[in-house]
Design an enzyme around this catalytic site. Structure first.
Site, PDB file in Angstrom:
ATOM      1  N   ILE A  17       0.838  -1.191   0.000  1.00 20.66           N
ATOM      2  CA  ILE A  17       0.000   0.000   0.000  1.00 20.66           C
ATOM      3  C   ILE A  17       0.876   1.246   0.000  1.00 20.66           C
ATOM      4  CG2 ILE A  17      -1.803   1.251   1.243  1.00 20.66           C
ATOM      5  CD1 ILE A  17      -2.327  -1.493   2.694  1.00 20.66           C
ATOM      6  N   CYS A  18       0.501   2.212  -0.844  1.00 22.50           N
ATOM      7  CA  CYS A  18       1.164   3.508  -0.785  1.00 22.50           C
ATOM      8  C   CYS A  18       0.211   4.472  -0.102  1.00 22.50           C
ATOM      9  CB  CYS A  18       1.516   3.999  -2.196  1.00 22.50           C
ATOM     10  SG  CYS A  18       2.244   5.636  -2.190  1.00 22.50           S
ATOM     11  N   LEU A  19       0.460   4.689   1.195  1.00 22.41           N
ATOM     12  CA  LEU A  19      -0.388   5.613   1.951  1.00 22.41           C
ATOM     13  C   LEU A  19       0.522   6.334   2.930  1.00 22.41           C
ATOM     14  CD1 LEU A  19      -3.278   6.623   2.573  1.00 22.41           C
ATOM     15  CD2 LEU A  19      -3.449   4.786   4.258  1.00 22.41           C
TER      16      LEU A  19
END
EC number: 2.3.2.23
Lengths: 199, 399
Positions: free
Chosen positions: A91-93
């Site tokens: 995840i890119c968060l």
């Protein structure tokens, strides 16, 4: 340090269990082992999105330095989203990276991920192929995301056309998931997908 | 307001080991009671160790991301420290008898040494919530914890129950009628109270079924035992009856009454098959005397006549008797109401006849009597046959 992490996860776990989101079945949290270092989260796809009706399972690993460092979270359920790797579920968060704050909790993480499904950030992509499709042909992106939700997350919206194309490739001896990835990547253009698969 | 706040905070800490403190006493980092509280320039409270640990790698507040300098922007919060030090909370093990009152800060340490704490049980030995079948999967170390859980979660359990009830609604009519019947059947025994309790409980269909099943098994077992007893008794009864009959026949002193049943039918059968003969049971002239029997058949010469003959039978003390048989034989067809109508014939034995010799077989093949004793027509007309029965009397008197 480890003691703080375990104590905190215990408290957070109770907090999540009692939260109203759990009551509404929007999020869910389960222990994987008894020492609170690995958990399994689940979020419901937000309404009025391509992910509606799907249930997405997350792997949550709590580092010993928690809450000074963020938990390590990835999607176990395969998902088509610009900020989530369609291959690894990474995840890119920002809050899971540099924007993490010790005052955040697993509940806020799960809710943030749910919000991420509602509002993708194609300019900060994790999966470049998905992000490009999102930017160039958002309708095609929605169709694909809905199909993946149906195929992997128990979503209700089946797309017979997609299923038919996948079946064509499977009949040629391609593994189903591989066929789905190729077709998704080439906007469901059967010829180009085939070409890519056999080149 | 403040008072009420304290009360609820204390109460919740009694009830739940991990209950969160009131928000103003909670560290946003460790989510526990503030320990050595500090306040930041942006106005957030933390444990000193927690915020220091955070600011070693970051330079912003974990709550609102305000820039913070770990040396200049963090101050001791002695007001909050004093407030927390005035708090007293009871040991969570109060449910198991610990009466210790401590500062919330000391609870964790105390719990490690509290003599009332329960040892951690392996997962499979923990107590399950009684509502596990309905979807409550909580586990507990000991009974007080379980009781506390049950008290706290009445609403939740009711919800689970009503959901489960909805699912079994189809069968509920049956179940409730079974329930009523079960109460009806229950004998007022010493188990009655328990059974009533378990049957009236809404969720105890399982118990009810188990109780009924046990009862059925018990009753089946009992029925089987009774069957055996009944079989044995009827066997004894049969034996007794036949013994009595034997007695009668042995001790009749040569006077024997033969109730010849089903007369019309037997006549019809004999007319169809003239060789058919009917023999009476054997009887004795005295307990150690001759054994005789009567024979009835249709006369071979004229089938309108009934033949009545007497046969000698082999008995166990024939060797003690004089042979051939010598004596007087009287045969009477008895009229059921008017004895003057009786048909009576007396005959004397004739030693030259084979019929009076000592029997070689069970029954002497030759009989002695009248082959045309009575006209069958007559027997019916004169009402000898009553209840479809003909009574024949024999008097055998050896001399």
């Amino acid at each position: 340090m480890a003691n703080i992490a375990a104590q905190r996860i215990k408290r957070e776990f109770k907090e999540v269990i009692r939260s109203e989101e759990v009551a509404k079945c929007a999020i869910k949290l389960d222990l994987v082992d008894n020492n609170y270092t690995e958990l399994r989260g689940e979020i419901a796809g937000p309404p009025d999105t391509a992910y509606e009706g799907g249930n997405f399972v997350l792997e949550i690993k709590v580092p010993e330095t928690y809450p000074f460092n963020p938990p390590k979270v990835r999607f176990i359920t395969k998902i088509w989203h610009p900020n989530i790797s369609s291959v690894t579920g990474a995840i890119c968060l920002d809050i899971l990276k540099d924007q993490w704050a010790a005052a955040m909790t697993l509940r806020t993480v799960l809710l943030s991920l749910q919000a991420l499904l509602s509002a993708a950030e194609p300019d900060d992509p994790q999966d470049a192929v998905v992000a490009r499709q999102y930017k160039e042909n958002v309708e095609m992106f929605r169709l694909t995301a809905r199909h993946w939700t149906n195929a992997y997350a128990g979503g209700p919206n089946a797309n017979p056309e997609c299923d038919e194309k996948i079946k064509r490739l499977v009949d040629m001896g391609i593994e189903e998931h591989q066929a789905r990835v190729a077709l998704s990547s080439y906007n469901w253009d059967l010829e180009r997908a085939t070409e890519q698969l056999f080149s | 307001m403040a008072e009420g706040g304290y009360n609820s905070a204390q109460e919740s800490s009694i009830i739940d080991e991990f209950a969160a403190p009131e928000a103003r006493f909670e560290c946003p980092i460790c989510l526990a009671w503030l320990r050595d509280p500090v306040v930041t320039s942006c106005g957030h409270r933390f444990c000193r160790n927690c915020i220091q640990g955070w600011l070693e790698k970051e330079n912003a507040c974990p709550v609102d991301k305000m820039k913070l300098n770990k040396d200049k922007d963090v101050f001791p919060d002695n007001f909050t420290r004093r407030e927390i030090s005035q708090q007293r909370t009871k040991c969570p093990n109060i449910v198991r008898g610990c009466l210790e009152e401590l500062s919330p800060l000391d609870v964790d340490e105390h719990l490690l040494v509290c003599q009332f704490r329960v040892p951690e049980l392996p997962d499979h030995e923990k107590l399950r919530c009684q509502f596990v079948d309905f979807g409550c999967y909580e586990k507990f170390e000991d009974d007080p914890e379980l009781q506390r859980h049950l008290q706290e979660n009445i609403q939740l359990h009711l919800g689970l129950l009503s959901r489960a009830y909805g699912k079994v609604n189809v069968g509920s009519e049956n179940a409730s009628s079974t329930l009523a019947q079960a109460n009806f059947w229950d004998p007022p025994s010493k188990h009655d109270n328990q059974q009533l309790k378990s049957t009236t409980g809404d969720s105890d269909n399982d118990n009810l079924l188990r109780a009924l099943y046990e009862k059925i098994v018990f009753l089946e077992q009992k029925t089987r035992e009774q069957d055996i007893i009944i079989a044995n008794m009827s066997q004894q009864l049969t034996n007794l009856t036949s013994t009595t009959a034997n007695f009668q026949q042995r001790y009749c002193n040569g006077c024997f009454l033969w109730h010849f049943n089903d007369f019309k039918n037997k006549i019809a059968q004999m007319r169809e098959n003239p060789r058919l003969m009917h023999y009476s049971p054997g009887f004795y002239t005295n307990p150690y005397g001759y054994k005789l029997c009567l024979r009835i058949n249709l006369s071979p010469k004229d089938p309108n006549y009934l033949a009545i003959l007497i046969h000698l039978m082999k008995s166990e003390h024939d060797q003690a008797l004089d042979w051939p048989f010598c004596g007087r034989l009287t045969v009477t067809i008895v009229h059921p109401t008017q004895s003057f109508k009786n048909i009576k014939e007396t005959m004397m034995s004739r030693s030259e006849l084979q019929a009076f010799n000592r029997p070689v077989h069970d029954l002497n093949p030759k009989g002695f009597g009248y082959t045309e004793f009575a006209l069958i027509e007559e027997l019916f007309n004169q009402d000898f046959v009553s209840n479809n029965q003909l009574i024949v009397k024999v008097n055998a008197l050896p001399v």
